[in-house]
Write an enzyme that holds these catalytic residues in place. Structure first.
Site, short mmCIF file in Angstrom:
data_model
loop_
_atom_site.label_atom_id
_atom_site.label_comp_id
_atom_site.label_asym_id
_atom_site.label_seq_id
_atom_site.Cartn_x
_atom_site.Cartn_y
_atom_site.Cartn_z
N CYS A 145 -25.64 -41.60 -10.22
CA CYS A 145 -25.30 -42.81 -10.99
C CYS A 145 -26.07 -44.04 -10.51
O CYS A 145 -25.82 -45.16 -10.98
CB CYS A 145 -23.79 -43.07 -10.93
SG CYS A 145 -23.17 -43.44 -9.28
N CYS A 175 14.03 4.22 0.43
CA CYS A 175 13.73 4.77 -0.89
C CYS A 175 13.02 3.70 -1.71
O CYS A 175 13.57 2.61 -1.94
CB CYS A 175 15.01 5.21 -1.61
SG CYS A 175 14.70 5.79 -3.31
N CYS A 206 -13.95 -5.92 30.39
CA CYS A 206 -13.37 -4.78 31.11
C CYS A 206 -12.07 -5.19 31.81
O CYS A 206 -11.11 -4.43 31.85
CB CYS A 206 -14.36 -4.23 32.14
SG CYS A 206 -15.72 -3.25 31.43
N HIS A 252 0.81 -1.21 0.00
CA HIS A 252 0.00 0.00 0.00
C HIS A 252 0.86 1.27 0.00
O HIS A 252 0.44 2.30 -0.55
CB HIS A 252 -0.96 -0.02 1.19
CG HIS A 252 -2.06 -1.02 1.01
ND1 HIS A 252 -2.55 -1.80 2.04
CD2 HIS A 252 -2.75 -1.41 -0.10
CE1 HIS A 252 -3.50 -2.60 1.57
NE2 HIS A 252 -3.63 -2.38 0.28
N CYS A 291 14.90 2.99 -5.14
CA CYS A 291 16.08 2.12 -4.99
C CYS A 291 15.70 0.77 -4.40
O CYS A 291 16.46 -0.20 -4.51
CB CYS A 291 17.11 2.79 -4.07
SG CYS A 291 17.81 4.31 -4.71
N CYS A 323 -18.27 -8.80 16.34
CA CYS A 323 -17.30 -8.75 17.43
C CYS A 323 -15.94 -9.23 16.93
O CYS A 323 -15.84 -9.88 15.88
CB CYS A 323 -17.76 -9.60 18.62
SG CYS A 323 -17.58 -11.38 18.39
N HIS A 363 3.01 -27.78 33.26
CA HIS A 363 3.17 -26.33 33.33
C HIS A 363 3.12 -25.75 31.91
O HIS A 363 3.71 -26.30 30.98
CB HIS A 363 4.50 -25.98 33.99
CG HIS A 363 4.74 -24.51 34.13
ND1 HIS A 363 3.92 -23.68 34.90
CD2 HIS A 363 5.71 -23.70 33.61
CE1 HIS A 363 4.38 -22.45 34.84
NE2 HIS A 363 5.45 -22.43 34.06
N CYS A 406 -25.99 -43.07 -4.37
CA CYS A 406 -25.82 -41.90 -5.24
C CYS A 406 -26.98 -41.81 -6.21
O CYS A 406 -27.22 -42.72 -7.01
CB CYS A 406 -24.50 -41.99 -5.99
SG CYS A 406 -24.24 -40.62 -7.15
N CYS A 414 -1.09 -20.94 35.37
CA CYS A 414 -0.24 -20.82 34.17
C CYS A 414 -1.03 -21.07 32.89
O CYS A 414 -0.70 -20.52 31.84
CB CYS A 414 0.95 -21.77 34.27
SG CYS A 414 0.50 -23.52 34.39
#
EC number: 3.4.19.12
Length: 471
Positions: free
Chosen positions: A339, A96, A185, A73, A99, A273, A427, A336, A146
């Site tokens: 077929c 640049c 909050c 962008h 470049c 959300c 842990h 099916c 943890c």
């Protein structure tokens, strides 16, 4: 970094040179002294796609436009307007775009020279001393918490969530407005404590580190009130807490709506959300006749994370291949109508819609037939950049394809939760990638830098990837 002929041409005019050097110095000062909230919302947010690309966003030297590198962008801005110089919002270096390289001219990289071009007003202006918080703070283990803190670290270092929280979308609409009673909050409180600014008095206060845990204490209180199973000292699952926390974020959003009583889970397709706009994708399940290849039944189901089998696997791509592979439905008695045959059908899962943030669970905990559980300690190799092209449904591939060619769909690894120990005694530790590409290890209250090479050796349980590019 090279000597740029274009900036040398500008420097031939002493007035133009003064303007460039003053602008560069001012930009660097702003970058070095801005609180993280301002950097995230202004200098690191692309003005076109509005994504936060820490370390990959450039501020135009000539007009102040901020554009990202990943989606080209800033390059588009450069071609349309003719502005070719951009300042990297993370390191302050000048780039640049003609470049296609950073500018190595001595006047722009020598701080002593730049200092000469700083306005005199700076030496006479008093700026209050501030301690800037950068989010690099641990969370004290308050008794087998943890599993919570590891998930929280991955969430609060996610650029999408940080942008959402700092935009104060929830706090401006919340009807409760109390961190000890509202889960979102409490999350916003944690973000404020970890990314907000301290004045001199607060910085020198001995209670500062304790104050930074107030939000976490509020969140624990809210979580325990909502789900009493999360309380106590028993071993908990980080993946289950991830599902719990994003559900609570969604519920907070629903309660903030004017017609909250009329909104139900059935309306998630229209939900705006952060959970459903950033983390939600959808899976396509197809049942196909093996004889005539007729697709007789297709269902679309949403997902907020993907759980992958790791048994007898060595790489993440192998886990995804297994997830996506065709499965023969034996004893299904599939008939099916196309077929007019009855035989075992073929079922295949594909990703119908990819999310902005892809969360993957590696299924390390296995339930045995005798009722016991065991942990799979197999090391699964996972990449820094993940290509999801091969796992998309035909519709998702068509959406991204150009001239019939399906492009690579690249995700970048930004967070990991690993599990150490056994099923009953373990842990959780988090690893997060922040601006500039640096990785940090969050082990409860301890935070330390870690190399990417060491991160890739971890026994991952949860992986957090964010979309980077489609090319």
């Amino acid at each position: 970094m090279s000597i740029c002929p274009h900036i040398q041409q500008v420097f031939q005019n002493e007035k133009s040179k003064d303007g460039v050097l003053k602008t560069c110095n001012a930009a660097r000062y702003i970058l070095n002294h801005s609180v993280p909230k301002e950097k995230f919302l202004n200098t690191m947010k692309c003005g076109t796609c509005h994504e936060i690309n820490s370390g990959a966003t450039f501020m135009c030297l000539q007009c102040g436009f901020c554009g990202c590198w990943n989606h080209s962008h800033f390059l588009s801005h450069s071609k349309q307007i003719g502005h070719i110089f951009g300042i990297n919002s993370n390191n302050g270096l000048l780039f640049c775009f003609k470049c296609e390289d950073y500018i190595g001219n001595i006047d722009l990289i020598n701080d002593a020279i730049l200092a000469k071009y700083w306005d005199d007003v700076c030496t006479k202006t008093m700026v209050p001393s501030m301690e800037r918080r950068d989010g690099l703070s641990g969370l004290i283990n308050m008794g087998s918490t943890c599993f919570m803190s590891s998930i929280l670290q991955c969430l609060i270092h996610n650029p999408y969530f940080i942008r959402h929280s700092m935009s104060q979308i929830h706090s401006n609409n919340c009807k409760v407005r109390s961190p000890d009673k509202c889960f979102s909050c409490a999350l916003d409180k944690i973000v404020h404590e970890l990314y907000g600014a301290l004045n001199t008095k607060q910085a020198s206060s001995s209670s500062t580190s304790t104050n930074r845990q107030t939000g976490f204490i509020y969140l624990l209180t809210c979580a325990w009130k909502i789900n009493q199973n999360l309380a106590g000292y028993s071993q908990q699952d980080a993946h289950e807490f991830w599902q719990f926390i994003i559900n609570q974020i969604h519920q907070s959003y629903v309660l903030d709506l004017p017609n909250a009583k009329e909104v139900s889970r059935a309306n998630n397709k229209q939900c705006e959300c952060i959970v459903h706009t950033v983390f939600e994708g959808s899976l396509e399940s197809s049942i196909v006749c093996p004889g005539c290849q007729n697709n007789s039944k297709t269902t679309i189901d949403p997902f907020l994370d993907l759980s992958l089998d790791i048994k007898d696997k060595k790489k993440l791509y192998e886990c995804l291949d297994s997830f996506h592979k065709k499965e023969q439905l034996k004893d299904f008695n599939y008939h099916c109508g196309e077929c007019n045959s009855t035989q075992d059908a073929i079922k295949q899962l594909g990703i119908h819609k990819l999310p902005s943030v892809l969360v993957l669970q590696l299924k390390r905990f296995e339930h045995l037939l005798n009722g016991s559980n065991r942990k799979l300690d197999d090391f699964i190799e996972f990449p820094t950049y993940l290509n999801m092209k091969n796992y998309c449904s035909t519709k998702e591939k068509d959406k991204h394809s150009e001239n019939g060619k399906v492009p690579d769909i690249i995700y970048e690894l930004i967070g990991i939760v690993s599990h150490k120990g056994t099923v009953n005694e373990g842990h959780y530790i988090a690893f997060c990638k922040i601006s500039g590409g640096q990785w940090f290890k969050f082990n409860d209250s301890m935070v330390s830098s870690i190399s990417q090479e060491e991160v890739l050796k971890e026994q991952a349980y949860l992986l957090f990837y964010t979309i980077r590019q489609v090319n």
